[in-house]
Design a protein around this motif. Structure first.
Motif, PDB file in Angstrom:
ATOM      1  N   PRO A 142       4.972  15.155 -14.051  1.00  0.00           N
ATOM      2  CA  PRO A 142       4.747  15.105 -12.600  1.00  0.00           C
ATOM      3  C   PRO A 142       3.974  13.839 -12.233  1.00  0.00           C
ATOM      4  N   VAL A 143       4.162  13.384 -11.011  1.00  0.00           N
ATOM      5  CA  VAL A 143       3.493  12.163 -10.539  1.00  0.00           C
ATOM      6  C   VAL A 143       1.980  12.284 -10.678  1.00  0.00           C
ATOM      7  N   ALA A 144       1.422  13.444 -10.367  1.00  0.00           N
ATOM      8  CA  ALA A 144      -0.030  13.640 -10.480  1.00  0.00           C
ATOM      9  C   ALA A 144      -0.501  13.438 -11.915  1.00  0.00           C
ATOM     10  N   MET A 192       4.183  16.703  -7.119  1.00  0.00           N
ATOM     11  CA  MET A 192       4.860  17.532  -8.111  1.00  0.00           C
ATOM     12  C   MET A 192       6.248  17.011  -8.497  1.00  0.00           C
ATOM     13  N   ALA A 193       6.671  15.875  -7.963  1.00  0.00           N
ATOM     14  CA  ALA A 193       7.941  15.290  -8.373  1.00  0.00           C
ATOM     15  C   ALA A 193       7.846  14.921  -9.847  1.00  0.00           C
ATOM     16  N   VAL A 194       8.887  15.237 -10.607  1.00  0.00           N
ATOM     17  CA  VAL A 194       8.879  14.996 -12.049  1.00  0.00           C
ATOM     18  C   VAL A 194       9.599  13.681 -12.328  1.00  0.00           C
ATOM     19  N   VAL A 195       8.938  12.818 -13.085  1.00  0.00           N
ATOM     20  CA  VAL A 195       9.451  11.477 -13.384  1.00  0.00           C
ATOM     21  C   VAL A 195       9.797  11.396 -14.866  1.00  0.00           C
ATOM     22  N   GLN A 196      10.963  10.835 -15.148  1.00  0.00           N
ATOM     23  CA  GLN A 196      11.398  10.658 -16.538  1.00  0.00           C
ATOM     24  C   GLN A 196      11.963   9.248 -16.686  1.00  0.00           C
ATOM     25  N   ALA A 197      11.627   8.595 -17.792  1.00  0.00           N
ATOM     26  CA  ALA A 197      12.114   7.243 -18.050  1.00  0.00           C
ATOM     27  C   ALA A 197      13.575   7.287 -18.480  1.00  0.00           C
ATOM     28  N   GLU A 198      14.327   6.317 -18.015  1.00  0.00           N
ATOM     29  CA  GLU A 198      15.712   6.126 -18.438  1.00  0.00           C
ATOM     30  C   GLU A 198      15.703   5.166 -19.627  1.00  0.00           C
ATOM     31  N   PRO A 199      16.761   5.180 -20.444  1.00  0.00           N
ATOM     32  CA  PRO A 199      16.817   4.183 -21.520  1.00  0.00           C
ATOM     33  C   PRO A 199      16.763   2.775 -20.921  1.00  0.00           C
ATOM     34  N   ARG A 200      15.927   1.960 -21.501  1.00  0.00           N
ATOM     35  CA  ARG A 200      15.720   0.608 -20.960  1.00  0.00           C
ATOM     36  C   ARG A 200      16.819  -0.326 -21.442  1.00  0.00           C
ATOM     37  N   PRO A 201      17.570  -0.939 -20.503  1.00  0.00           N
ATOM     38  CA  PRO A 201      18.612  -1.874 -20.905  1.00  0.00           C
ATOM     39  C   PRO A 201      18.017  -3.151 -21.495  1.00  0.00           C
ATOM     40  N   ASP A 202      18.826  -3.874 -22.251  1.00  0.00           N
ATOM     41  CA  ASP A 202      18.357  -5.106 -22.892  1.00  0.00           C
ATOM     42  C   ASP A 202      17.934  -6.159 -21.867  1.00  0.00           C
ATOM     43  N   GLU A 203      18.629  -6.213 -20.738  1.00  0.00           N
ATOM     44  CA  GLU A 203      18.321  -7.238 -19.736  1.00  0.00           C
ATOM     45  C   GLU A 203      17.352  -6.728 -18.666  1.00  0.00           C
ATOM     46  N   ALA A 204      16.564  -5.736 -19.006  1.00  0.00           N
ATOM     47  CA  ALA A 204      15.595  -5.182 -18.056  1.00  0.00           C
ATOM     48  C   ALA A 204      14.532  -6.225 -17.722  1.00  0.00           C
ATOM     49  N   ALA A 225       0.818  -1.206   0.000  1.00  0.00           N
ATOM     50  CA  ALA A 225       0.000   0.000   0.000  1.00  0.00           C
ATOM     51  C   ALA A 225       0.855   1.260   0.000  1.00  0.00           C
ATOM     52  N   ARG A 226       2.136   1.137   0.310  1.00  0.00           N
ATOM     53  CA  ARG A 226       3.019   2.300   0.388  1.00  0.00           C
ATOM     54  C   ARG A 226       4.243   2.094  -0.500  1.00  0.00           C
ATOM     55  N   PRO A 227       4.706   3.170  -1.155  1.00  0.00           N
ATOM     56  CA  PRO A 227       5.916   3.053  -1.971  1.00  0.00           C
ATOM     57  C   PRO A 227       7.145   2.869  -1.078  1.00  0.00           C
ATOM     58  N   SER A 228       8.184   2.266  -1.630  1.00  0.00           N
ATOM     59  CA  SER A 228       9.409   2.052  -0.856  1.00  0.00           C
ATOM     60  C   SER A 228      10.279   3.302  -0.831  1.00  0.00           C
ATOM     61  N   SER A 229       9.903   4.336  -1.564  1.00  0.00           N
ATOM     62  CA  SER A 229      10.648   5.593  -1.595  1.00  0.00           C
ATOM     63  C   SER A 229       9.703   6.743  -1.302  1.00  0.00           C
ATOM     64  N   ALA A 230      10.219   7.743  -0.610  1.00  0.00           N
ATOM     65  CA  ALA A 230       9.415   8.919  -0.290  1.00  0.00           C
ATOM     66  C   ALA A 230       9.562  10.003  -1.359  1.00  0.00           C
ATOM     67  N   ALA A 231      10.140   9.673  -2.493  1.00  0.00           N
ATOM     68  CA  ALA A 231      10.450  10.657  -3.533  1.00  0.00           C
ATOM     69  C   ALA A 231       9.253  11.049  -4.382  1.00  0.00           C
ATOM     70  N   PHE A 232       8.103  10.450  -4.168  1.00  0.00           N
ATOM     71  CA  PHE A 232       6.989  10.630  -5.094  1.00  0.00           C
ATOM     72  C   PHE A 232       5.880  11.507  -4.539  1.00  0.00           C
ATOM     73  N   ASP A 233       6.191  12.793  -4.288  1.00  0.00           N
ATOM     74  CA  ASP A 233       5.106  13.707  -3.969  1.00  0.00           C
ATOM     75  C   ASP A 233       4.431  14.099  -5.279  1.00  0.00           C
ATOM     76  N   VAL A 251       0.024   4.196  -8.398  1.00  0.00           N
ATOM     77  CA  VAL A 251       1.077   4.759  -9.245  1.00  0.00           C
ATOM     78  C   VAL A 251       2.351   4.971  -8.443  1.00  0.00           C
ATOM     79  N   ARG A 252       2.223   5.462  -7.215  1.00  0.00           N
ATOM     80  CA  ARG A 252       3.413   5.671  -6.377  1.00  0.00           C
ATOM     81  C   ARG A 252       4.139   4.367  -6.089  1.00  0.00           C
ATOM     82  N   VAL A 253       3.407   3.299  -5.799  1.00  0.00           N
ATOM     83  CA  VAL A 253       4.027   2.007  -5.534  1.00  0.00           C
ATOM     84  C   VAL A 253       4.725   1.489  -6.798  1.00  0.00           C
TER      85      VAL A 253
END
Length: 124
Positions: free
Chosen positions: A69-71, A37-49, A27-35, A84-86
């Motif tokens: 933003p997370v919202a 207005m936090a801005v999320v951007q995807a990283e290049p996905r590695p082949d062994e992802a 029920a809770r994310p493992s990181s507190a980084a997701f308020d 979404v946060r989880v």
């Protein structure tokens, strides 16, 4: 008599999936980084992802189009904010996304100081 066909709650909803099924019971994310207005951007996905769930794939795709933003991720994915946060915390743990948190208001310069700087620049 047992009916093995899935129950439909209405024609557009499809079969119901409980939210905890998407988050593996968390029920809770493992990181507190997701308020909100936090801005999320995807990283290049590695082949062994690792393989992503359909919900994680949707979020990863949204964040790959442009930083969001997370919202907005929650709104555009159609998933509840808590879910979404989880899922974002899972993607962060895998190194598939980057999160930029907004500057807290207490760390922003005072408006009075900024006004004095502007006035000083105009005086030059």
């Amino acid at each position: 008599m047992t009916d093995s066909t899935p129950r439909w709650y209405d024609d557009e909803a499809g079969p119901m999936v409980r939210l905890y099924a998407m988050t593996a019971g968390r029920a809770r994310p493992s990181s507190a980084a997701f308020d909100l207005m936090a801005v999320v951007q995807a990283e290049p996905r590695p082949d062994e992802a690792p393989a992503l769930s359909p919900e994680q794939h949707t979020i990863f795709t949204l964040c790959g189009e442009r930083p969001r933003p997370v919202a907005e991720v929650a709104s555009d994915s159609g998933l509840p904010l808590g879910v979404v946060r989880v899922l974002l915390s899972d993607l962060l743990a895998e190194g598939l996304i980057r999160v930029n948190r907004p500057v807290p208001p207490a760390q922003l310069p005072d408006a009075h100081i900024l006004r004095e700087v502007i006035d000083g620049l105009r005086a030059l």
